[in-house]
Design a protein around this motif. Structure first.
Motif, PDB file in Angstrom:
ATOM      1  N   VAL A  28       0.873  -1.181   0.000  1.00 50.59           N
ATOM      2  CA  VAL A  28       0.000   0.000   0.000  1.00 50.59           C
ATOM      3  C   VAL A  28       0.903   1.221   0.000  1.00 50.59           C
ATOM      4  CG1 VAL A  28      -1.711   1.317   1.309  1.00 50.59           C
ATOM      5  CG2 VAL A  28      -1.862  -1.180   1.234  1.00 50.59           C
ATOM      6  N   SER A  29       0.635   2.178  -0.894  1.00 50.43           N
ATOM      7  CA  SER A  29       1.476   3.373  -0.968  1.00 50.43           C
ATOM      8  C   SER A  29       0.657   4.578  -1.402  1.00 50.43           C
ATOM      9  CB  SER A  29       2.634   3.156  -1.952  1.00 50.43           C
ATOM     10  OG  SER A  29       2.117   2.962  -3.260  1.00 50.43           O
ATOM     11  N   GLY A  30       1.255   5.746  -1.218  1.00 49.14           N
ATOM     12  CA  GLY A  30       0.597   6.975  -1.647  1.00 49.14           C
ATOM     13  C   GLY A  30       1.432   8.200  -1.328  1.00 49.14           C
ATOM     14  N   HIS A  31       0.914   9.365  -1.693  1.00 49.11           N
ATOM     15  CA  HIS A  31       1.559  10.652  -1.436  1.00 49.11           C
ATOM     16  C   HIS A  31       0.539  11.599  -0.817  1.00 49.11           C
ATOM     17  CE1 HIS A  31       4.539   9.117  -4.279  1.00 49.11           C
ATOM     18  NE2 HIS A  31       5.367  10.004  -3.768  1.00 49.11           N
ATOM     19  N   VAL A  32       1.004  12.399   0.138  1.00 47.76           N
ATOM     20  CA  VAL A  32       0.138  13.343   0.844  1.00 47.76           C
ATOM     21  C   VAL A  32       0.614  14.764   0.538  1.00 47.76           C
ATOM     22  CG1 VAL A  32      -0.787  14.023   3.095  1.00 47.76           C
ATOM     23  CG2 VAL A  32      -0.155  11.634   2.682  1.00 47.76           C
ATOM     24  N   PHE A  33      -0.354  15.638   0.262  1.00 51.81           N
ATOM     25  CA  PHE A  33      -0.044  17.024  -0.084  1.00 51.81           C
ATOM     26  C   PHE A  33      -0.860  17.975   0.771  1.00 51.81           C
ATOM     27  CE2 PHE A  33       0.815  14.466  -3.794  1.00 51.81           C
ATOM     28  CZ  PHE A  33       2.056  14.926  -4.199  1.00 51.81           C
ATOM     29  N   ALA A  34      -0.332  19.166   0.974  1.00 51.62           N
ATOM     30  CA  ALA A  34      -1.071  20.245   1.634  1.00 51.62           C
ATOM     31  C   ALA A  34      -1.994  20.871   0.594  1.00 51.62           C
ATOM     32  CB  ALA A  34      -0.096  21.275   2.201  1.00 51.62           C
ATOM     33  N   GLY A  35      -2.866  21.747   1.046  1.00 46.95           N
ATOM     34  CA  GLY A  35      -3.817  22.391   0.142  1.00 46.95           C
ATOM     35  C   GLY A  35      -3.162  23.175  -0.981  1.00 46.95           C
ATOM     36  N   ASP A  36      -1.922  23.647  -0.776  1.00 50.86           N
ATOM     37  CA  ASP A  36      -1.212  24.396  -1.819  1.00 50.86           C
ATOM     38  C   ASP A  36      -0.428  23.474  -2.755  1.00 50.86           C
ATOM     39  OD1 ASP A  36       0.833  23.563  -0.174  1.00 50.86           O
ATOM     40  OD2 ASP A  36       1.620  25.570   0.221  1.00 50.86           O
ATOM     41  N   GLN A  37      -0.699  22.173  -2.674  1.00 46.85           N
ATOM     42  CA  GLN A  37      -0.080  21.137  -3.514  1.00 46.85           C
ATOM     43  C   GLN A  37       1.371  20.845  -3.171  1.00 46.85           C
ATOM     44  OE1 GLN A  37      -2.109  19.306  -5.465  1.00 46.85           O
ATOM     45  NE2 GLN A  37      -3.703  20.631  -4.681  1.00 46.85           N
ATOM     46  N   ALA A  38       1.882  21.385  -2.053  1.00 45.91           N
ATOM     47  CA  ALA A  38       3.239  21.068  -1.611  1.00 45.91           C
ATOM     48  C   ALA A  38       3.220  19.720  -0.882  1.00 45.91           C
ATOM     49  CB  ALA A  38       3.754  22.160  -0.665  1.00 45.91           C
ATOM     50  N   PRO A  39       4.250  18.884  -1.077  1.00 46.42           N
ATOM     51  CA  PRO A  39       4.301  17.613  -0.346  1.00 46.42           C
ATOM     52  C   PRO A  39       4.254  17.870   1.161  1.00 46.42           C
ATOM     53  CG  PRO A  39       6.014  17.705  -2.023  1.00 46.42           C
ATOM     54  CD  PRO A  39       5.401  19.079  -1.942  1.00 46.42           C
ATOM     55  N   LEU A  40       3.535  17.017   1.883  1.00 53.78           N
ATOM     56  CA  LEU A  40       3.351  17.209   3.316  1.00 53.78           C
ATOM     57  C   LEU A  40       4.141  16.156   4.081  1.00 53.78           C
ATOM     58  CD1 LEU A  40       1.868  19.116   5.203  1.00 53.78           C
ATOM     59  CD2 LEU A  40      -0.123  17.629   5.056  1.00 53.78           C
ATOM     60  N   ALA A  41       5.245  16.592   4.700  1.00 51.87           N
ATOM     61  CA  ALA A  41       6.092  15.691   5.487  1.00 51.87           C
ATOM     62  C   ALA A  41       5.558  15.605   6.916  1.00 51.87           C
ATOM     63  CB  ALA A  41       7.525  16.217   5.504  1.00 51.87           C
ATOM     64  N   GLY A  42       5.906  14.529   7.606  1.00 51.08           N
ATOM     65  CA  GLY A  42       5.557  14.381   9.016  1.00 51.08           C
ATOM     66  C   GLY A  42       4.128  13.955   9.277  1.00 51.08           C
ATOM     67  N   VAL A  43       3.445  13.447   8.265  1.00 50.67           N
ATOM     68  CA  VAL A  43       2.086  12.934   8.449  1.00 50.67           C
ATOM     69  C   VAL A  43       2.203  11.488   8.923  1.00 50.67           C
ATOM     70  CG1 VAL A  43      -0.089  12.352   7.306  1.00 50.67           C
ATOM     71  CG2 VAL A  43       1.153  14.421   6.651  1.00 50.67           C
ATOM     72  N   GLU A  44       1.454  11.134   9.964  1.00 55.92           N
ATOM     73  CA  GLU A  44       1.447   9.741  10.422  1.00 55.92           C
ATOM     74  C   GLU A  44       0.402   8.976   9.622  1.00 55.92           C
ATOM     75  OE1 GLU A  44      -0.175   7.487  14.206  1.00 55.92           O
ATOM     76  OE2 GLU A  44       1.705   8.528  14.674  1.00 55.92           O
ATOM     77  N   ALA A  45       0.882   8.010   8.840  1.00 55.33           N
ATOM     78  CA  ALA A  45      -0.002   7.129   8.082  1.00 55.33           C
ATOM     79  C   ALA A  45      -0.239   5.889   8.947  1.00 55.33           C
ATOM     80  CB  ALA A  45       0.638   6.741   6.755  1.00 55.33           C
ATOM     81  N   GLN A  46      -1.508   5.579   9.199  1.00 59.98           N
ATOM     82  CA  GLN A  46      -1.885   4.434  10.026  1.00 59.98           C
ATOM     83  C   GLN A  46      -2.657   3.461   9.157  1.00 59.98           C
ATOM     84  OE1 GLN A  46      -4.309   6.252  13.027  1.00 59.98           O
ATOM     85  NE2 GLN A  46      -2.605   7.318  13.980  1.00 59.98           N
ATOM     86  N   LEU A  47      -2.102   2.257   8.983  1.00 66.75           N
ATOM     87  CA  LEU A  47      -2.769   1.224   8.209  1.00 66.75           C
ATOM     88  C   LEU A  47      -3.386   0.239   9.188  1.00 66.75           C
ATOM     89  CD1 LEU A  47      -3.254   0.258   5.269  1.00 66.75           C
ATOM     90  CD2 LEU A  47      -1.290  -1.256   5.600  1.00 66.75           C
ATOM     91  N   ILE A  48      -4.724   0.125   9.157  1.00 65.24           N
ATOM     92  CA  ILE A  48      -5.436  -0.696  10.126  1.00 65.24           C
ATOM     93  C   ILE A  48      -5.924  -1.964   9.445  1.00 65.24           C
ATOM     94  CG2 ILE A  48      -7.401  -0.774  11.731  1.00 65.24           C
ATOM     95  CD1 ILE A  48      -6.697   2.596  10.710  1.00 65.24           C
ATOM     96  N   ASN A  49      -5.491  -3.123   9.966  1.00 65.00           N
ATOM     97  CA  ASN A  49      -5.989  -4.409   9.497  1.00 65.00           C
ATOM     98  C   ASN A  49      -7.354  -4.604  10.145  1.00 65.00           C
ATOM     99  OD1 ASN A  49      -6.649  -7.222   9.398  1.00 65.00           O
ATOM    100  ND2 ASN A  49      -4.514  -7.658   8.898  1.00 65.00           N
ATOM    101  N   LEU A  50      -8.415  -4.615   9.355  1.00 68.15           N
ATOM    102  CA  LEU A  50      -9.768  -4.661   9.898  1.00 68.15           C
ATOM    103  C   LEU A  50     -10.132  -6.019  10.485  1.00 68.15           C
ATOM    104  CD1 LEU A  50     -11.587  -2.532   7.180  1.00 68.15           C
ATOM    105  CD2 LEU A  50     -10.740  -1.809   9.420  1.00 68.15           C
ATOM    106  N   THR A  51      -9.361  -7.061  10.197  1.00 68.81           N
ATOM    107  CA  THR A  51      -9.619  -8.379  10.767  1.00 68.81           C
ATOM    108  C   THR A  51      -8.964  -8.524  12.129  1.00 68.81           C
ATOM    109  OG1 THR A  51      -9.717  -9.302   8.548  1.00 68.81           O
ATOM    110  CG2 THR A  51      -9.432 -10.861  10.362  1.00 68.81           C
ATOM    111  N   SER A  52      -7.696  -8.142  12.220  1.00 71.27           N
ATOM    112  CA  SER A  52      -6.945  -8.329  13.467  1.00 71.27           C
ATOM    113  C   SER A  52      -6.882  -7.077  14.329  1.00 71.27           C
ATOM    114  CB  SER A  52      -5.510  -8.767  13.144  1.00 71.27           C
ATOM    115  OG  SER A  52      -4.805  -7.701  12.535  1.00 71.27           O
TER     116      SER A  52
END
Length: 156
Positions: A28-52
């Motif tokens: 699973v991958s992706g990119h996060v941007f601020a509203g001004d289209q600048a890359p947004l560093a320091g965002v915590e990405a949380q991937l939740i396994n819905l089974t476990s």
């Protein structure tokens, strides 16, 4: 004859290894941007396994990218959290072996100063834990008296 048999087995194993290695390897991958289209560093990405209910965490880099590799197959949900930004959450999705899940660019909206300025002790505590005012107002709060009669007897 035994030598051919050994070579045949070795060839079959060599061809089968990439397939076997993908049995539980999801991505699973992706990119996060601020509203001004600048890359947004320091965002915590949380991937939740819905089974476990297991939660894997990654932080976006300077390019706003995140990636979760070697995942077991199953249903997942993705949440993105950063101070002073509105939290973002995906719906459930499937991770399957050998089929990468690449999110389209995700834009996180910056919260206004009034949304992040505490107005009460409860909001201040919520902000310390990364919650915005709308999250606090949506959660039920139980109030108990530590000493004295139960609250329902106070009105009698």
């Amino acid at each position: 004859m035994p030598r051919r048999f050994k070579r045949g087995c070795l060839l079959a194993l060599t061809l089968a290894l990439p397939v076997c290695g993908q049995s539980g390897a999801g991505l699973v991958s992706g990119h996060v941007f601020a509203g001004d289209q600048a890359p947004l560093a320091g965002v915590e990405a949380q991937l939740i396994n819905l089974t476990s209910a297991q939660v894997l965490r990654r932080e976006t880099g300077s390019d706003g990218a995140f990636q979760f590799a070697n995942l077991i197959s199953g249903r997942y949900s993705l949440a993105l959290v950063r101070d002073r930004y509105q939290a973002w959450r995906s719906g459930p999705f499937e991770v399957l072996p050998g089929i990468p899940v690449a999110f389209p660019p995700i834009v996180m909206r910056r919260l206004s100063a009034s949304s992040t300025r505490p107005r009460s002790g409860l909001e201040e505590m919520a902000l310390e834990h990364g919650l915005a005012r709308e999250h606090v107002e949506a959660r039920p709060i139980e109030v108990r008296a530590e000493r004295g009669p139960p609250l329902h007897q106070l009105h009698q």
